[in-house]
Design a protein around this motif. Structure first.
Motif, PDB file in Angstrom:
ATOM      1  N   LEU A 251       0.798  -1.224   0.000  1.00  0.00           N
ATOM      2  CA  LEU A 251       0.000   0.000   0.000  1.00  0.00           C
ATOM      3  C   LEU A 251       0.830   1.272   0.000  1.00  0.00           C
ATOM      4  O   LEU A 251       0.266   2.360  -0.122  1.00  0.00           O
ATOM      5  CB  LEU A 251      -0.941   0.005   1.213  1.00  0.00           C
ATOM      6  N   LEU A 252       2.149   1.150   0.148  1.00  0.00           N
ATOM      7  CA  LEU A 252       3.014   2.331   0.153  1.00  0.00           C
ATOM      8  C   LEU A 252       3.907   2.317  -1.085  1.00  0.00           C
ATOM      9  O   LEU A 252       5.100   2.010  -1.006  1.00  0.00           O
ATOM     10  CB  LEU A 252       3.864   2.391   1.427  1.00  0.00           C
ATOM     11  N   LYS A 253       3.335   2.650  -2.207  1.00  0.00           N
ATOM     12  CA  LYS A 253       4.083   2.733  -3.458  1.00  0.00           C
ATOM     13  C   LYS A 253       4.142   4.195  -3.867  1.00  0.00           C
ATOM     14  O   LYS A 253       3.113   4.832  -4.102  1.00  0.00           O
ATOM     15  CB  LYS A 253       3.418   1.895  -4.541  1.00  0.00           C
ATOM     16  N   ALA A 254       5.345   4.725  -3.942  1.00  0.00           N
ATOM     17  CA  ALA A 254       5.508   6.159  -4.176  1.00  0.00           C
ATOM     18  C   ALA A 254       5.606   6.494  -5.657  1.00  0.00           C
ATOM     19  O   ALA A 254       6.192   5.745  -6.444  1.00  0.00           O
ATOM     20  CB  ALA A 254       6.749   6.665  -3.451  1.00  0.00           C
ATOM     21  N   SER A 255       5.030   7.630  -6.011  1.00  0.00           N
ATOM     22  CA  SER A 255       5.165   8.204  -7.346  1.00  0.00           C
ATOM     23  C   SER A 255       6.163   9.356  -7.278  1.00  0.00           C
ATOM     24  O   SER A 255       6.317   9.989  -6.226  1.00  0.00           O
ATOM     25  CB  SER A 255       3.816   8.738  -7.839  1.00  0.00           C
ATOM     26  N   PRO A 256       6.846   9.656  -8.395  1.00  0.00           N
ATOM     27  CA  PRO A 256       7.767  10.792  -8.385  1.00  0.00           C
ATOM     28  C   PRO A 256       7.022  12.118  -8.259  1.00  0.00           C
ATOM     29  O   PRO A 256       5.803  12.174  -8.465  1.00  0.00           O
ATOM     30  CB  PRO A 256       8.476  10.677  -9.738  1.00  0.00           C
ATOM     31  N   MET A 257       7.743  13.156  -7.941  1.00  0.00           N
ATOM     32  CA  MET A 257       7.135  14.472  -7.738  1.00  0.00           C
ATOM     33  C   MET A 257       6.484  14.971  -9.026  1.00  0.00           C
ATOM     34  O   MET A 257       7.046  14.863 -10.109  1.00  0.00           O
ATOM     35  CB  MET A 257       8.196  15.469  -7.263  1.00  0.00           C
ATOM     36  N   PHE A 258       5.289  15.506  -8.916  1.00  0.00           N
ATOM     37  CA  PHE A 258       4.581  16.056 -10.059  1.00  0.00           C
ATOM     38  C   PHE A 258       5.160  17.419 -10.454  1.00  0.00           C
ATOM     39  O   PHE A 258       5.905  18.045  -9.693  1.00  0.00           O
ATOM     40  CB  PHE A 258       3.089  16.182  -9.765  1.00  0.00           C
ATOM     41  N   ARG A 259       4.791  17.865 -11.638  1.00  0.00           N
ATOM     42  CA  ARG A 259       5.316  19.128 -12.150  1.00  0.00           C
ATOM     43  C   ARG A 259       4.551  20.329 -11.610  1.00  0.00           C
ATOM     44  O   ARG A 259       5.129  21.364 -11.288  1.00  0.00           O
ATOM     45  CB  ARG A 259       5.272  19.130 -13.672  1.00  0.00           C
ATOM     46  N   ARG A 260       3.222  20.194 -11.544  1.00  0.00           N
ATOM     47  CA  ARG A 260       2.408  21.334 -11.127  1.00  0.00           C
ATOM     48  C   ARG A 260       1.045  20.862 -10.636  1.00  0.00           C
ATOM     49  O   ARG A 260       0.643  19.717 -10.861  1.00  0.00           O
ATOM     50  CB  ARG A 260       2.218  22.313 -12.288  1.00  0.00           C
ATOM     51  N   LEU A 261       0.360  21.778  -9.949  1.00  0.00           N
ATOM     52  CA  LEU A 261      -1.025  21.546  -9.582  1.00  0.00           C
ATOM     53  C   LEU A 261      -1.928  22.124 -10.661  1.00  0.00           C
ATOM     54  O   LEU A 261      -1.595  23.133 -11.300  1.00  0.00           O
ATOM     55  CB  LEU A 261      -1.360  22.211  -8.243  1.00  0.00           C
ATOM     56  N   VAL A 262      -3.057  21.458 -10.869  1.00  0.00           N
ATOM     57  CA  VAL A 262      -4.097  21.956 -11.764  1.00  0.00           C
ATOM     58  C   VAL A 262      -5.369  22.067 -10.929  1.00  0.00           C
ATOM     59  O   VAL A 262      -5.415  21.572  -9.792  1.00  0.00           O
ATOM     60  CB  VAL A 262      -4.290  21.008 -12.972  1.00  0.00           C
ATOM     61  N   PRO A 263      -6.406  22.724 -11.415  1.00  0.00           N
ATOM     62  CA  PRO A 263      -7.598  22.929 -10.579  1.00  0.00           C
ATOM     63  C   PRO A 263      -8.157  21.658  -9.955  1.00  0.00           C
ATOM     64  O   PRO A 263      -8.619  21.676  -8.809  1.00  0.00           O
ATOM     65  CB  PRO A 263      -8.589  23.568 -11.555  1.00  0.00           C
ATOM     66  N   GLY A 264      -8.089  20.535 -10.670  1.00  0.00           N
ATOM     67  CA  GLY A 264      -8.685  19.324 -10.134  1.00  0.00           C
ATOM     68  C   GLY A 264      -7.718  18.329  -9.543  1.00  0.00           C
ATOM     69  O   GLY A 264      -8.139  17.256  -9.085  1.00  0.00           O
ATOM     70  N   GLY A 265      -6.417  18.630  -9.542  1.00  0.00           N
ATOM     71  CA  GLY A 265      -5.449  17.663  -9.022  1.00  0.00           C
ATOM     72  C   GLY A 265      -4.022  18.070  -9.329  1.00  0.00           C
ATOM     73  O   GLY A 265      -3.652  19.230  -9.135  1.00  0.00           O
ATOM     74  N   VAL A 266      -3.226  17.106  -9.821  1.00  0.00           N
ATOM     75  CA  VAL A 266      -1.822  17.376 -10.115  1.00  0.00           C
ATOM     76  C   VAL A 266      -1.475  16.812 -11.492  1.00  0.00           C
ATOM     77  O   VAL A 266      -2.154  15.917 -12.001  1.00  0.00           O
ATOM     78  CB  VAL A 266      -0.880  16.765  -9.050  1.00  0.00           C
ATOM     79  N   GLU A 267      -0.377  17.349 -12.051  1.00  0.00           N
ATOM     80  CA  GLU A 267       0.048  16.917 -13.379  1.00  0.00           C
ATOM     81  C   GLU A 267       1.555  16.691 -13.393  1.00  0.00           C
ATOM     82  O   GLU A 267       2.324  17.514 -12.891  1.00  0.00           O
ATOM     83  CB  GLU A 267      -0.314  17.981 -14.417  1.00  0.00           C
ATOM     84  N   TRP A 268       1.969  15.552 -14.006  1.00  0.00           N
ATOM     85  CA  TRP A 268       3.380  15.237 -14.142  1.00  0.00           C
ATOM     86  C   TRP A 268       3.927  15.796 -15.465  1.00  0.00           C
ATOM     87  O   TRP A 268       3.150  16.265 -16.321  1.00  0.00           O
ATOM     88  CB  TRP A 268       3.588  13.729 -14.067  1.00  0.00           C
ATOM     89  N   ALA A 269       5.230  15.733 -15.625  1.00  0.00           N
ATOM     90  CA  ALA A 269       5.880  16.318 -16.794  1.00  0.00           C
ATOM     91  C   ALA A 269       5.419  15.689 -18.100  1.00  0.00           C
ATOM     92  O   ALA A 269       5.413  16.342 -19.162  1.00  0.00           O
ATOM     93  CB  ALA A 269       7.398  16.197 -16.660  1.00  0.00           C
TER      94      ALA A 269
END
Length: 355
Positions: A251-269
């Motif tokens: 249950l602890l699987k990490a994703s890399p850091m996203f690029r930015r926040l968007v109105p509904g969530g986050v977005e990666w590069a």
């Protein structure tokens, strides 16, 4: 209002301030502890419900008084620490005044002038022990003001019940991030995001080992030997039982850091997006030192240079409990005792020389 006078003012009534009080009392000095909180327990009384210490109770103790074990728990929770600190304060009859908020520390000839919201103190020395909890750090991530969901820091998180069934993003690869992610992994749609792949310490390593490693590193540096990296060389996350359990069942699987926040969530590069109802920033803290601004001791990056615990630019000021730069593992219960003892001894010598 007539100023109060004492030999030493300790600012902060949490674990560092109480450890300082213990050693000042043993040396027979006159002192007062000014605490901004209305009740004993320091920052521990504001921690999230499931927070656990990294070490068993006996290895999480302040000087002079072992922490008793918590029934049914190898690693005590935050409420147990609050109870311990409350008992410690009473046991040693430490002169804590609360709630008192320190507004500034000023030079006043041979004394330091401590201005508070309930009067002024004049003292021959000051120990600042305000910690970091009150200065949460939020990174400057693009798009953060545009996110429509809830954003909160570690200091505001309490319980997974507040987020049941929601889409949650936890940001941070340290102990707080891992513990809160593990807390939320069962009843919410969790995305755990870390700046680099999470580094778990070996399962048999806890706060006892970390304290020993930090102390050995400081000793090596003081003796001019090679810096072997200390605690940071072992990893970032102590595998306390709840973290270990969530990790081991996947249950602890990490994703890399996203690029930015968007109105509904986050977005990666690469354009991938994840929707979120809330983002919890487990991104650390900065030392709470605004009350020392009148002394003009900060360098270009806001850091106050110290030798041991005393400020390089003001020998009457000691900083205690802010991290390794004010003593090995000094931000921990077990680690703050030794630098508190050293600070008290230096102050006693300073006051004796000036008498």
């Amino acid at each position: 209002m007539t100023p109060n006078r004492t030999q030493v003012v300790v600012i902060g009534g949490g674990q560092a301030g109480l450890a300082a009080g213990y050693h000042l009392r043993r040396l027979g000095l006159d002192f007062v502890i000014l605490d901004a909180q209305a009740t004993p327990g320091g920052a521990w009384q504001h921690a999230w419900d499931s927070l656990r210490l990294f070490s068993p109770a006996a290895y999480s103790s302040l000087p002079g008084r072992l922490m008793p074990p918590q029934t049914g728990a190898t690693y005590p929770d935050a409420q147990h620490v609050v109870e311990y600190l409350t008992d410690y304060e009473k046991r040693y009859e430490l002169p804590v005044e609360r709630p008192v908020r320190v507004l500034g520390v000023h030079r006043d000839g041979p004394l330091l002038h401590v201005e508070t919201d309930s009067g002024t103190w004049h003292a021959g020395a000051v120990i600042s022990a305000t910690g970091t909890w009150w200065r949460p750090f939020l990174p400057a991530v693009p798009g953060r003001p545009e996110f429509r969901g809830r954003q909160l820091h570690t200091v505001e998180y309490r319980s997974p019940a507040d987020f049941a069934g929601q889409r949650i993003i936890v940001v941070g690869g340290g102990n707080s991030g891992a513990q809160i992610a593990a807390d939320l992994a069962y009843d919410s749609d969790l995305t755990w995001v870390t700046q680099r792949p999470p580094r778990f310490l070996a399962d048999d390593i806890d706060g006892r080992v970390l304290f020993d490693v930090a102390t050995a590193r400081r000793r090596a540096l003081d003796e001019g030997r090679t810096d072997v990296g200390g605690v940071a060389s072992l990893g970032d996350i102590v595998a306390v039982p709840p973290v270990r359990k969530a990790r081991d069942i996947g249950l602890l699987k990490a994703s890399p850091m996203f690029r930015r926040l968007v109105p509904g969530g986050v977005e990666w590069a690469d354009g991938t997006r994840v929707e979120a109802d809330a983002i919890i920033w487990c991104t650390g803290f900065r030392p709470n030192l605004s009350h020392l601004a009148p002394l003009q001791l900060r360098g270009v990056r806001g850091h106050i240079a110290t030798t041991g615990t005393h400020a390089v630019g003001e020998s009457r000021l000691h900083l205690l409990g802010y991290g390794d730069w004010t003593g090995p593992a000094s931000a921990t219960l077990i680690g703050v005792g030794r630098p508190a003892r050293d600070a008290a001894r230096e102050i006693a010598q300073l006051l004796a020389a000036g008498s």
